[in-house]
Write a protein that holds these residues in place. Structure first.
Motif, PDB file in Angstrom:
ATOM      1  N   UNK A  42       0.820  -1.213   0.000  1.00 51.47           N
ATOM      2  CA  UNK A  42       0.000   0.000   0.000  1.00 51.47           C
ATOM      3  C   UNK A  42       0.851   1.259   0.000  1.00 51.47           C
ATOM      4  N   UNK A  43       2.061   1.149   0.575  1.00 55.88           N
ATOM      5  CA  UNK A  43       2.897   2.326   0.800  1.00 55.88           C
ATOM      6  C   UNK A  43       4.170   2.253  -0.043  1.00 55.88           C
ATOM      7  N   UNK A  44       4.478   3.371  -0.697  1.00 55.97           N
ATOM      8  CA  UNK A  44       5.728   3.512  -1.424  1.00 55.97           C
ATOM      9  C   UNK A  44       6.556   4.582  -0.712  1.00 55.97           C
ATOM     10  N   UNK A  45       7.759   4.212  -0.284  1.00 58.86           N
ATOM     11  CA  UNK A  45       8.624   5.138   0.425  1.00 58.86           C
ATOM     12  C   UNK A  45       9.730   5.659  -0.465  1.00 58.86           C
ATOM     13  N   UNK A  46      10.113   6.907  -0.247  1.00 55.19           N
ATOM     14  CA  UNK A  46      11.204   7.521  -1.008  1.00 55.19           C
ATOM     15  C   UNK A  46      12.232   8.079  -0.036  1.00 55.19           C
TER      16      UNK A  46
ATOM     17  N   UNK B 150       7.705  14.317 -10.634  1.00 55.76           N
ATOM     18  CA  UNK B 150       7.104  13.421 -11.633  1.00 55.76           C
ATOM     19  C   UNK B 150       6.936  12.014 -11.058  1.00 55.76           C
ATOM     20  N   UNK B 151       7.950  11.556 -10.319  1.00 55.00           N
ATOM     21  CA  UNK B 151       7.890  10.221  -9.719  1.00 55.00           C
ATOM     22  C   UNK B 151       6.757  10.152  -8.711  1.00 55.00           C
ATOM     23  N   UNK B 152       6.634  11.168  -7.864  1.00 55.36           N
ATOM     24  CA  UNK B 152       5.559  11.201  -6.877  1.00 55.36           C
ATOM     25  C   UNK B 152       4.190  11.170  -7.549  1.00 55.36           C
ATOM     26  N   UNK B 153       4.034  11.986  -8.581  1.00 50.19           N
ATOM     27  CA  UNK B 153       2.752  12.077  -9.277  1.00 50.19           C
ATOM     28  C   UNK B 153       2.381  10.739  -9.901  1.00 50.19           C
ATOM     29  N   UNK B 154       3.343  10.073 -10.532  1.00 44.67           N
ATOM     30  CA  UNK B 154       3.082   8.778 -11.162  1.00 44.67           C
ATOM     31  C   UNK B 154       2.696   7.730 -10.118  1.00 44.67           C
ATOM     32  N   UNK B 155       3.333   7.781  -8.950  1.00 40.82           N
ATOM     33  CA  UNK B 155       3.050   6.810  -7.882  1.00 40.82           C
ATOM     34  C   UNK B 155       1.659   7.038  -7.298  1.00 40.82           C
TER      35      UNK B 155
ATOM     36  N   UNK C 120       9.814  27.441  -4.908  1.00 41.95           N
ATOM     37  CA  UNK C 120       8.435  27.803  -5.330  1.00 41.95           C
ATOM     38  C   UNK C 120       7.822  26.883  -6.373  1.00 41.95           C
ATOM     39  N   UNK C 121       8.567  26.512  -7.393  1.00 40.11           N
ATOM     40  CA  UNK C 121       7.987  25.653  -8.434  1.00 40.11           C
ATOM     41  C   UNK C 121       7.624  24.288  -7.867  1.00 40.11           C
ATOM     42  N   UNK C 122       8.495  23.738  -7.034  1.00 35.74           N
ATOM     43  CA  UNK C 122       8.202  22.455  -6.398  1.00 35.74           C
ATOM     44  C   UNK C 122       7.009  22.594  -5.458  1.00 35.74           C
ATOM     45  N   UNK C 123       6.933  23.689  -4.722  1.00 38.71           N
ATOM     46  CA  UNK C 123       5.797  23.914  -3.839  1.00 38.71           C
ATOM     47  C   UNK C 123       4.484  23.852  -4.611  1.00 38.71           C
ATOM     48  N   UNK C 124       4.451  24.452  -5.772  1.00 41.89           N
ATOM     49  CA  UNK C 124       3.229  24.436  -6.588  1.00 41.89           C
ATOM     50  C   UNK C 124       2.849  23.011  -6.980  1.00 41.89           C
ATOM     51  N   UNK C 125       3.847  22.227  -7.385  1.00 46.21           N
ATOM     52  CA  UNK C 125       3.569  20.833  -7.766  1.00 46.21           C
ATOM     53  C   UNK C 125       3.058  20.039  -6.560  1.00 46.21           C
ATOM     54  N   UNK C 126       3.711  20.214  -5.410  1.00 47.93           N
ATOM     55  CA  UNK C 126       3.316  19.467  -4.218  1.00 47.93           C
ATOM     56  C   UNK C 126       1.922  19.848  -3.753  1.00 47.93           C
ATOM     57  N   UNK C 127       1.605  21.126  -3.803  1.00 44.81           N
ATOM     58  CA  UNK C 127       0.270  21.571  -3.414  1.00 44.81           C
ATOM     59  C   UNK C 127      -0.794  20.953  -4.313  1.00 44.81           C
ATOM     60  N   UNK C 128      -0.528  20.919  -5.610  1.00 45.64           N
ATOM     61  CA  UNK C 128      -1.482  20.326  -6.552  1.00 45.64           C
ATOM     62  C   UNK C 128      -1.678  18.839  -6.256  1.00 45.64           C
ATOM     63  N   UNK C 129      -0.597  18.135  -5.945  1.00 42.85           N
ATOM     64  CA  UNK C 129      -0.705  16.709  -5.642  1.00 42.85           C
ATOM     65  C   UNK C 129      -1.445  16.470  -4.328  1.00 42.85           C
ATOM     66  N   UNK C 130      -1.161  17.307  -3.336  1.00 45.11           N
ATOM     67  CA  UNK C 130      -1.819  17.135  -2.042  1.00 45.11           C
ATOM     68  C   UNK C 130      -3.320  17.399  -2.142  1.00 45.11           C
ATOM     69  N   UNK C 131      -3.708  18.297  -3.025  1.00 42.45           N
ATOM     70  CA  UNK C 131      -5.130  18.563  -3.264  1.00 42.45           C
ATOM     71  C   UNK C 131      -5.789  17.441  -4.059  1.00 42.45           C
ATOM     72  N   UNK C 132      -5.049  16.916  -5.045  1.00 36.38           N
ATOM     73  CA  UNK C 132      -5.600  15.860  -5.903  1.00 36.38           C
ATOM     74  C   UNK C 132      -5.655  14.513  -5.192  1.00 36.38           C
ATOM     75  N   UNK C 133      -4.715  14.296  -4.264  1.00 33.56           N
ATOM     76  CA  UNK C 133      -4.623  13.000  -3.564  1.00 33.56           C
ATOM     77  C   UNK C 133      -4.579  13.254  -2.051  1.00 33.56           C
ATOM     78  N   UNK C 134      -5.676  13.708  -1.472  1.00 35.29           N
ATOM     79  CA  UNK C 134      -5.684  14.057  -0.045  1.00 35.29           C
ATOM     80  C   UNK C 134      -5.364  12.861   0.840  1.00 35.29           C
ATOM     81  N   UNK C 135      -4.578  13.134   1.871  1.00 32.79           N
ATOM     82  CA  UNK C 135      -4.199  12.127   2.879  1.00 32.79           C
ATOM     83  C   UNK C 135      -3.386  10.970   2.311  1.00 32.79           C
ATOM     84  N   UNK C 136      -2.765  11.186   1.174  1.00 32.17           N
ATOM     85  CA  UNK C 136      -1.945  10.137   0.559  1.00 32.17           C
ATOM     86  C   UNK C 136      -0.451  10.430   0.655  1.00 32.17           C
ATOM     87  N   UNK C 137      -0.083  11.639   1.036  1.00 34.05           N
ATOM     88  CA  UNK C 137       1.329  12.025   1.091  1.00 34.05           C
ATOM     89  C   UNK C 137       1.721  12.294   2.534  1.00 34.05           C
TER      90      UNK C 137
END
Length: 310
Positions: free
Chosen positions: A81-85, A98-103, A121-138
């Motif tokens: 269930x869990x993928x660690x980096x 990209x790796x996080x998003x694909x996972x 800042x650019x990474x922050x934007x990507x992380x925020x988008x992922x955290x919104x799209x996949x809540x409680x998964x990161x």
């Protein structure tokens, strides 16, 4: 006649005294780790994997290195269930977002071990988008070696404290799940150590329970030269330790060694370079038992009770 004792941790089957060495079966692959590369923005005093700005013994992974393993998990119905980096510092890898998003897109929960100093800042934007799209998964597990700035910077270097604090506060303010990893290298009593972290979290307004072993993981130290006993098959009963609680009973780590054309699956996160713990190139090949033939197996896992997974 004088008997010369054999050196320790040389034979995967027998200890130096000729006793049967303990091994650990993979019971279920709960967590699959990826070492995204050993480069790091810091050179810590006692890094178990010797990460630094120059260390590229494990090269950066790309999405194409990660996806085959995610596919194998799905195709073979593994219970993962869990993928660690981990790293190095994962967010130095230019492909990390990209790796996080694909996972995440494949339905996995992710755990990232980070020093929280690289959220540009650019990474922050990507992380925020992922955290919104996949809540409680990161979940971001932040390395805070000690609750005091002095001792944290003794390990990580002058100037490493404040950027980490700012990174953690940014994660908290943006509702990321956070854990913290501390260390016991200074010999503090665990109760006092957790009290110190509790005070730090309160001062920072971070909603973490320092008494919860998931929220705050305290790692025992690792020193390959330290005198530690070898673990025999009899030790499980003597020590009252369950082999199924060992990290290699529920996890594996994927790496790419410098100069290799393919990735390898290692027995655990602690032994990235030792080729006796290279179990193959697929999860199926890496599903066998692991002999506890290294000081880290004894000190960190069996005697120290350490585990990189929750």
């Amino acid at each position: 006649m004088e008997v010369t004792e054999r050196p320790k941790f040389k034979d995967p089957k027998l200890t130096a005294k000729g006793e049967r060495r303990a091994s650990v079966e993979l019971r279920n692959l709960h967590t699959l780790w990826f070492n995204t590369g050993t480069r790091c923005n810091l050179t810590c005093e006692n890094c178990y994997i010797e990460s630094s700005p120059e260390n590229d013994r494990l090269v950066y992974l790309d999405v194409s290195d990660v996806e085959p393993y995610l596919t194998e998990i799905k195709q073979t119905n593994l219970p993962t269930k869990e993928i660690g980096f981990t790293g190095g510092e994962p967010f130095l890898n230019p492909k990390m977002a990209d790796i996080l998003e694909a996972t995440l897109a494949q339905g996995f929960e992710v755990l990232v071990l980070t020093n929280a100093m690289r959220f540009k800042p650019r990474l922050q934007q990507r992380l925020l988008a992922m955290n919104n799209a996949f809540p409680n998964k990161i979940t971001m597990r932040i390395s805070i070696d000690h609750h005091s700035q002095t001792l944290h910077e003794e390990e990580r270097g002058t100037g490493s404290w404040q950027p980490m604090i700012e990174g953690m506060q940014w994660l908290a303010e943006n509702k990321f799940q956070i854990d913290v990893a501390g260390r016991t290298r200074w010999g503090d009593d665990e109760k006092e150590l957790r009290k110190g972290y509790e005070q730090l979290f309160t001062e920072l307004g971070i909603n973490l329970n320092a008494w919860d072993q998931h929220h705050l993981v305290l790692f025992p130290e690792m020193d390959e030269k330290a005198p530690v006993p070898e673990i025999t098959t009899e030790c499980w009963g003597i020590l009252g330790v369950n082999p199924d609680a060992m990290m290699c009973a529920s996890s594996r780590m994927v790496v790419k060694h410098k100069g290799d054309s393919t990735t390898s699956v290692m027995a655990c996160t602690l032994l990235a370079y030792d080729q006796q713990f290279n179990l193959g190139t697929t999860l199926a090949e890496a599903s066998g038992a692991v002999p506890l033939n290294h000081p880290h197996c004894a000190k960190f896992c069996v005697l120290g009770g350490g585990s990189c997974s929750a």
